[in-house]
Design a protein around this motif. Sequence first.
Motif, short mmCIF file in Angstrom:
data_model
loop_
_atom_site.label_atom_id
_atom_site.label_comp_id
_atom_site.label_asym_id
_atom_site.label_seq_id
_atom_site.Cartn_x
_atom_site.Cartn_y
_atom_site.Cartn_z
N GLU A 114 0.82 -1.21 0.00
CA GLU A 114 0.00 0.00 0.00
C GLU A 114 0.86 1.26 0.00
O GLU A 114 0.50 2.27 -0.63
N ALA A 145 1.89 1.87 -3.54
CA ALA A 145 0.82 2.49 -4.32
C ALA A 145 0.65 3.96 -3.97
O ALA A 145 0.40 4.80 -4.85
N GLU A 163 0.85 7.27 -6.42
CA GLU A 163 -0.25 8.22 -6.53
C GLU A 163 0.23 9.65 -6.27
O GLU A 163 -0.14 10.59 -7.00
#
Length: 260
Positions: free
Chosen positions: A35, A38, A42
């Motif tokens: 996570e 990610a 982003e």
Amino acid sequence: MEDKELIQVETEGHLAIVILANPPVNVLTDQIISELDAAIEEIAKLPDIRAVILRAAGEKAFAAGADIGQFPSLTEETGIQLVDKGKRVFDKLAASNVPVICAIQGLALGAGLELAIACDIRVVEEDAKLGLPETGLGILPGYAGTQRLSRLVGIGKAKELVLSGVLLSGQEAYEVGLAERVVPKGGAFEAAKELAEKVAAKGPVAVANAKRAINEGIELPLAEAQELESYLFSKLVGTADMQEGVKAFKEKRKPVFQGK
């Protein structure tokens, strides 16, 4: 920005705030590292972000290490896969164009400390506990801890900390160069935010180039590092941000940078 299950991302002006949220001590499981990967991707797509703050939920720990439960079943092959994934994500954080400031409270141990030292600047609370205790488990720091730590504090101090597994207080971490600022208990995030806002007020392209010059130059012979510095300086000359910075200086006002 949409929250993950174990990683939360908030934006505030030019700042992105990444929050480790895996209570009670924010263990860096495989899921939370995925996570985090990610979230870094982003944030990199957000053109207005000029600084990142990495913090953790709760008071007990920034991150108390990796998931120890996975170690007994590892083989040589899966062991390499495990640490290579962590290195890849932490390297991505370290290579981010925008500076990453880490706010540390409570425990920052093992992989948690390795994550912190992959950031550009560390703000630590004076009563925090930092260390790499892996040798006490019969392993060694595998997320670049042996490498980044020695670059931060020197080879001798890195050996002392890694080989003995001794823990440092936040004050001691500051004194040996493991943290750049030490603050009273409860003050790490606000201090990190204040510093991040100062960074965000500077020319973003200049900041990115300066970070690159420092990160890459430290690995080069001095003559080559100076060539890199000259090259990165030349890329800033004539930019709109440079013109704005000079104009604002002459007009005795704060510059308004556009990142161009």
